[in-house]
Design an enzyme around this catalytic site. Structure first.
Site, short mmCIF file in Angstrom:
data_model
loop_
_atom_site.label_atom_id
_atom_site.label_comp_id
_atom_site.label_asym_id
_atom_site.label_seq_id
_atom_site.Cartn_x
_atom_site.Cartn_y
_atom_site.Cartn_z
N CYS A 72 75.26 11.20 37.23
CA CYS A 72 75.83 12.75 37.12
C CYS A 72 75.42 13.71 38.19
CB CYS A 72 75.83 13.09 35.53
SG CYS A 72 76.29 11.71 34.58
N ARG A 106 76.36 10.05 44.69
CA ARG A 106 75.58 9.60 43.63
C ARG A 106 76.33 8.66 42.46
NH1 ARG A 106 70.96 13.34 43.17
NH2 ARG A 106 71.16 13.01 40.79
N TRP A 115 79.02 9.86 35.11
CA TRP A 115 78.93 8.88 35.26
C TRP A 115 78.85 8.24 33.83
CZ3 TRP A 115 75.36 4.51 34.30
CH2 TRP A 115 75.87 3.51 34.81
N ASN A 166 73.64 16.42 32.28
CA ASN A 166 73.19 15.27 32.93
C ASN A 166 71.87 14.93 31.98
OD1 ASN A 166 74.54 15.57 35.11
ND2 ASN A 166 73.02 16.17 36.40
N GLY A 167 71.95 13.60 31.49
CA GLY A 167 70.90 13.00 30.73
C GLY A 167 71.64 12.29 29.35
N GLU A 187 66.58 -9.01 48.90
CA GLU A 187 67.35 -7.76 49.33
C GLU A 187 68.65 -7.96 49.99
OE1 GLU A 187 67.26 -4.85 48.68
OE2 GLU A 187 68.05 -3.88 50.20
N LYS A 243 72.23 -6.77 48.84
CA LYS A 243 73.16 -5.79 49.79
C LYS A 243 74.61 -6.21 49.72
CE LYS A 243 71.47 -3.02 50.04
NZ LYS A 243 70.30 -2.50 49.45
N GLU A 265 76.25 -6.20 46.20
CA GLU A 265 76.53 -5.03 45.29
C GLU A 265 77.48 -4.11 46.07
OE1 GLU A 265 73.66 -1.74 45.65
OE2 GLU A 265 72.86 -2.58 47.49
N HIS A 280 65.44 -27.62 42.49
CA HIS A 280 65.16 -27.64 40.99
C HIS A 280 66.05 -26.98 40.01
CE1 HIS A 280 61.07 -28.66 41.90
NE2 HIS A 280 61.01 -27.83 42.81
N LYS A 317 74.00 6.49 42.83
CA LYS A 317 72.71 6.40 43.97
C LYS A 317 71.60 6.42 43.11
CE LYS A 317 71.11 6.56 48.13
NZ LYS A 317 70.85 5.11 48.41
C1 F6R Z 1 70.64 -0.94 45.83
C2 F6R Z 1 69.95 0.25 45.62
C3 F6R Z 1 69.24 0.23 44.13
C4 F6R Z 1 68.00 1.16 44.19
C5 F6R Z 1 67.34 1.19 42.85
C6 F6R Z 1 66.08 2.23 42.53
O1 F6R Z 1 70.98 -0.72 47.36
O2 F6R Z 1 69.82 1.22 46.02
O3 F6R Z 1 68.81 -1.11 43.78
O4 F6R Z 1 67.02 0.69 44.97
O5 F6R Z 1 68.43 1.74 41.94
O6 F6R Z 1 66.61 3.21 43.00
P1 F6R Z 1 64.99 4.42 43.65
O7 F6R Z 1 64.64 3.57 44.80
O8 F6R Z 1 65.97 5.46 43.95
O9 F6R Z 1 64.02 4.51 42.59
#
Ligand code: F6R
Length: 600
Positions: free
Chosen positions: A2, A27, A75, A101-102, A477, A481, A484, A500, A595
């Site tokens: 949010c 975000r 959100w 927010n929260g 990772e 990518k 997601e 396995h 984000k």
């Molecule tokens: C994926 C991504 C998330 C963040 C995770 C932690 O591309 O960006 O998996 O890495 O939400 O966020 P931060 O790094 O802001 O603590």
């Protein structure tokens, strides 16, 4: 997640608020809303599901621009995505408008105790908060007292950033925060409140960072801040150094591509910050290294991509600094704390510095008296403020939801920190200069990865990334990518584990990407690739120059083996980008994701 923006005392509030919401779009959100007033009795209250552009169209049709207002991107947490649940929430008497927010943990209980005779129109915890303010004001309290009383009733664990307008004092913004960022923006032509300073850079670059427990009363020409003890306080302001261009896409179609391309520059920037001209380390105070040297074990705590970066960093701390290191998923550690060593030292890795899961762990371990360092991209964020020490990632604003340059930055800063505690056995500064050149070389070959994405992923529902050792960490990772943003179900796998069980998922045409940069296990990994190929998989090997063989899909330039993750991840980022583009999806804003994940 949010986002909050508010302005007062400006000539036209709506454009600032809409531009602010647009800057917060990255975000993640699913609805948005705005409340505007002009101090002369006129107002407008507009909410919409979906994009900020849809809200903007509705608001522009309404035509009222106001001189003060509050706005929000939501959100969904409590209640589904709907216009009723979007913020601002208003009180039944139409006097108060609130964005939040929260999460209010005891909202149901508060509703049962105080609001039995109020008909609620939304399913949100925020509506409970605004109805409470209205109830207390109706009982004779001032707005400030009613706002305070509502906050005092929230359960101890509740996190909030609140921004309130009372229609009877239309030029005053009431703001309060705990565990959720909120800043006051100062300018000669009006003041602002925002959850993210970059959202208000069109109005001002001067901000005050509110502290937990603060309550601020923001008028067009006056800001008053009270701390948790209700004492007036002077909080220092700071000037945001961000260049508005940093948050622009420029000529790029998507932020993600811009941010992938920026990784070479970020590598140079980090090396330039942490190494002096003669190669001496700088920017990491002895207080940090002394404390770390006292530790008998490091605990890296993070989420998502940052957790994956921690898995790579572990190798540097163990191998170069001789410090046993555990890497933990924050949301697990928070509620199932493992048995700790006698002298633990904690490292929190985070792009945003606001991740609620990591904050919960930091809270817990602080109560137990353990030292902590946060390595984050957003300095001044909650995790950097609340840890004993903080180091910057210096990646610049990362706007695309899928993290790219923050991942490489996290690996780089961990490598540099480990080198401050021990001995890499090579000239790290010189090697990082080479890494920057080679990242650039890989990003210059975009068409190769666009073609691989087209060959491998056009109609696929699932895919695999394999690796061993550090390549297994990067495979996690790489898979994140791809899945997601393209929604192709992708698993990142330690290749030796395939036989396995998981190998039964391989069928004719399943795309399998293998990252092959570690000499000790290169032969074994080639064997595993052959096993899946024999079962019909379409295989692509990305091998480092020293280990490459004829027929490999791409040869990665060679740098020190332990730094190869910095190169091996780039093809995966580009493949994810192009596979998503080919599916006509929004690369920067994947569904359901935010984000900055500020709820647990
Ligand atoms: C994926 C991504 C998330 C963040 C995770 C932690 O591309 O960006 O998996 O890495 O939400 O966020 P931060 O790094 O802001 O603590």
């Amino acid at each position: 997640m949010c986002g909050i923006v508010g302005v007062t005392g400006v000539s036209k509030a709506l454009p600032y608020l809409l531009q602010g919401l647009q800057k917060l779009e990255y975000r993640g959100y699913d609805s948005a809303g705005v409340y505007l007033t002009d101090g002369a009795g006129q107002d407008a209250f507009i909410k919409e599901k979906g994009r900020v552009s849809q809200l903007a169209a509705k608001a522009e049709k309404n035509g009222f621009e106001g001189t003060a207002g509050i706005a929000h991107t939501r959100w969904a947490t409590h209640g589904n995505v709907s216009i009723e649940n979007a913020h601002p929430q208003k009180s039944a008497d139409n006097r108060f408008y609130l964005v939040h927010n929260g999460v209010i943990e005891n909202y149901q209980e508060l509703k049962d105790i105080y609001l039995n005779n109020v008909t609620l129109v939304s399913q949100t915890d925020t509506e409970i908060a605004v109805q409470l303010v209205a109830k207390f004001a109706a009982e004779g309290m001032t707005t400030e007292a009613a706002f305070r009383k509502m906050i005092s009733l929230l359960a101890g664990n509740s996190a909030y950033g609140f921004l309130l307008i009372d229609q009877q004092e239309p030029e005053t913004l009431y703001a309060a925060k705990k565990k959720s960022p909120l800043l006051v923006g100062l300018s000669d032509h009006g003041n602002a409140v925002t959850s993210d300073a970059t959202a208000m850079i069109d109005l001002t670059k001067e901000f005050i960072d509110l502290q937990d427990g603060d309550l601020a009363i923001v008028k067009p020409d006056q800001v008053t801040i009270y701390d948790e003890q209700e004492q007036k306080v002077d909080r220092p302001s700071f000037t945001l150094t961000i260049d508005p261009e940093d948050t622009d896409k420029g000529a790029y179609p998507y932020y993600m591509l811009k941010e992938i391309d920026e990784q070479a520059v970020v590598t140079r920037k980090i090396a330039g910050h942490y190494f002096g001209e003669n190669g001496e380390l700088q920017g990491i105070g002895c207080a940090i290294t002394d404390k770390m040297a006292e530790a008998d074990r490091l605990y890296i705590v993070a989420a998502g991509t940052s957790y994956h970066a921690g898995l790579v960093g572990k190798r540097y701390f163990e191998q170069w600094a001789n410090l046993p290191t555990e890497v933990h998923i924050a949301s697990e550690f928070a509620y199932d704390q493992p048995k700790l060593s006698d002298k633990p030292f904690f490292i929190f890795l985070s792009q945003s510095g606001e991740t609620a899961d990591s904050r919960e762990v930091l809270d817990n371990i602080k109560k137990q008296g353990y030292p902590a360092l946060t390595i984050a991209n957003v300095m001044n964020s909650t995790l950097t403020r609340e840890a004993d020490f903080a180091l910057p990632l210096l990646a610049g604003p990362e706007i695309a939801v899928a993290s790219t340059k923050a991942y490489t930055a996290q690996i780089l800063v961990q490598a540099i920190l480990a080198s401050a505690l021990g001995e890499p056995g090579f000239d790290l500064k010189a090697e990082l200069a080479k890494v920057a050149v080679e990242i650039q070389a890989i990003t210059d070959e975009k068409e190769v990865f666009q073609q691989i994405a087209a060959d491998a992923l056009t109609d696929q529902r699932s895919a695999f990334y394999l690796g061993r050792g550090l390549d297994a960490a990067v495979a996690l990772e790489a898979a994140l990518k791809l899945k997601e943003i393209s929604y192709i179900q992708t698993e990142g796998f330690a290749a030796g584990e395939l036989k396995h069980g998981t190998i039964s998922l391989i069928e004719e045409g399943t795309p399998v990407f293998a990252l092959l940069t570690q000499s000790k296990t290169a032969g074994l990994l080639r064997g595993e690739v052959a096993q899946v190929a024999a079962r019909g998989a379409k295989t692509f090997i990305f091998a480092s120059k020293d280990l490459a063989k004829e027929g490999d899909a791409f040869v990665l330039p060679q740098v020190q083996e332990l730094l190869m993750p910095l190169l091996a991840v780039i093809p995966a980022q580009l493949i994810a980008y192009y596979a998503t583009l080919a599916r006509d999806l929004d690369v920067d804003r994947p569904r359901n994701l935010a984000k900055s994940v500020t709820v647990q």
